[in-house]
Every structure is written in structure tokens, then in C-alpha cells.
Design a protein around this motif. Structure first.
Motif, PDB file in Angstrom:
ATOM      1  N   ILE A  12     -41.719 -30.754  22.764  1.00 45.48           N
ATOM      2  CA  ILE A  12     -41.242 -32.032  23.294  1.00 45.48           C
ATOM      3  C   ILE A  12     -41.199 -31.886  24.806  1.00 45.48           C
ATOM      4  O   ILE A  12     -40.583 -30.939  25.313  1.00 45.48           O
ATOM      5  N   THR A  86     -48.812 -38.317  22.728  1.00 43.19           N
ATOM      6  CA  THR A  86     -47.983 -37.877  21.616  1.00 43.19           C
ATOM      7  C   THR A  86     -48.860 -37.895  20.362  1.00 43.19           C
ATOM      8  O   THR A  86     -49.415 -38.934  20.001  1.00 43.19           O
ATOM      9  N   THR A 112     -44.741 -34.210  21.450  1.00 38.96           N
ATOM     10  CA  THR A 112     -44.074 -35.465  21.757  1.00 38.96           C
ATOM     11  C   THR A 112     -43.870 -35.547  23.262  1.00 38.96           C
ATOM     12  O   THR A 112     -43.291 -34.632  23.855  1.00 38.96           O
ATOM     13  N   THR A 114     -42.149 -37.859  26.150  1.00 44.14           N
ATOM     14  CA  THR A 114     -41.181 -38.958  26.324  1.00 44.14           C
ATOM     15  C   THR A 114     -41.217 -39.502  27.757  1.00 44.14           C
ATOM     16  O   THR A 114     -41.789 -38.883  28.664  1.00 44.14           O
TER      17      THR A 114
END
Lengths: 114, 110
Positions: A12, A86, A112, A114
Motif C-alpha cells: 500500500i 492499483t 494499492t 491511495t
């Protein structure tokens, strides 16, 4: 054991932070490739390499870089990741004399952004 | 432009019956066709392949058929077993690149 390894398995990160996903194979394969899998789109090829120092674009290369300095390793580099990157990423290698035939796949890296 | 298409996102078959998965392609330069099987949290694994010079290849319970005039590929699984439940991808190669379809989720019901 013959295998393709990828690291990390899960990642992430935030938009713009450079990252590298490593891929290594121990089968002395000439051909290596990166794919991304997205729902409803199947597996799409990002980049491939038919031998050391030989790389070429697949169908969705934008935003990615690769290098093939040695036969066993084929890292995928995202210089400035964005949320549309992603995805689930797979590295693969082929024993067919540098051709894109039967390929062995790694376990995948879920990224992922963000 | 989707060069390899699997038009059925999912298929449900009773255990012991035949499963037939279909795939269509548009590029006549493809010279090799493959089927991959994928379980959750794992990478795809190679299942069976066929060269463009053949029309059928068989390996145990799995048979792949190629109809070049129709640009159509199919995978037959007989008899279907619970362990066959997975996502199946067809793929086509032009020597340098492998192009995958969207996948078909096969569910084998007991």
C-alpha cells in the motif's frame, strides 16, 4: 524448486512515491514479462523481455519502467504511482527459447495506491 | 481493442458432466494458443496448449479444440471435478507477446 518469486506480495503506497516490485526466476528462462490483472479485463501485458538488455512494451506500458540487467531478474518500476495503477501484478517467465509460449507465473503482488 | 475474448464471465456445471469454455480471437497472426487456470491468491498455471497447425490437443481430462476459420478456441473438461472450480483464461501468442482473454469463472457443483 523451479519458481518465479515476486516481492513484496502486498503493498500500500501513496500517489507519487516511487516503488519497485522485484521478480526473480531460477529456471534460466530467457523470456520474462509483467502483467496486471483487473476485474473484467483479464491479464494485460505491461512489458516483456526476450533476453538480457532486450525489453519491449506490452499493451499497457504507460507509467511503468523495467530493466533486464541479468537473466534471472526483471524488476517493475513505478516512478510516480497513481491510483489507476492499483491492481494485481504478475511476473512470468518462459522456457520456450525466448518465445512467449508456456509461461510460469509468480504468486502476484497486490498494489494499492491511495 | 480486445484481440482475445471470453464472452462468458461465469459457467456452472454439475460434477461429472462436461465443461466447455469458449474463446474467440481476431488476430490471424496468432500461432499458438493456451489455456491457464487460476485459483484465488495464486498465479495462473499453464493447463494445455495447441499450435495453429493443429485442430485438437488432448491431455487427460482436458481437450482443446481450435477452429481457425472461425477464429474460435474451446476447452473441454470431461468429467468435471470439484477441483476444477477456478478462473480459466485463454491466451494467444504471436511469438513475442501473450494476449489473454478476460477469464471465465468455472464452478463445479456436487
Amino acid at each position: 524448486e523451479a519458481q518465479v518469486t515476486q516481492n513484496p506480495r502486498y503493498l500500500i503506497t501513496v500517489t507519487g512515491k516511487k516503488l519497485t516490485v522485484t521478480c526473480s526466476q531460477n529456471m534460466n528462462h530467457e523470456y520474462m514479462s509483467w502483467y496486471r490483472q483487473d476485474p473484467g479485463l483479464g491479464l494485460r501485458q505491461i512489458y516483456y523481455s526476450m533476453n538480457v538488455e532486450v525489453t519491449d512494451k506490452g499493451d499497457v506500458p504507460e507509467g511503468y519502467k523495467v530493466s533486464r540487467k541479468e537473466k534471472r531478474n526483471f524488476p517493475l518500476i513505478l516512478e510516480s504511482p497513481s491510483p489507476n495503477q492499483t491492481s494485481l501484478y504478475f511476473c512470468a517467465s518462459s522456457f520456450q527459447g525466448g518465445k512467449a509460449y508456456e509461461q510460469y507465473f509468480g504468486p502476484g503482488t497486490r498494489l494499492t495506491v491511495t | 481493442d480486445q484481440q482475445v475474448k471470453q464472452n462468458s464471465p461465469s459457467l456452472s456445471v454439475q460434477e461429472g458432466r462436461i465443461s466447455i469454455l469458449n474463446c474467440d480471437y481476431t488476430n490471424s497472426m496468432f500461432d499458438y494458443f493456451l489455456w491457464y487456470k487460476k485459483y484465488p491468491a495464486e498465479g495462473p498455471t499453464f493447463l494445455i496448449s495447441i499450435s495453429s497447425i493443429k485442430d485438437k490437443n488432448e491431455d487427460g481430462r482436458f481437450t482443446v479444440f481450435l477452429n481457425k476459420s472461425a477464429k474460435h478456441l474451446s476447452l473441454h473438461i470431461v468429467p468435471s471435478q470439484p477441483g476444477d472450480s477456478a478462473v480459466y483464461f485463454c491466451a494467444a501468442s504471436d511469438n513475442q507477446k501473450l494476449v489473454f482473454g478476460q477469464g471465465t469463472r468455472l464452478t463445479i457443483n456436487p
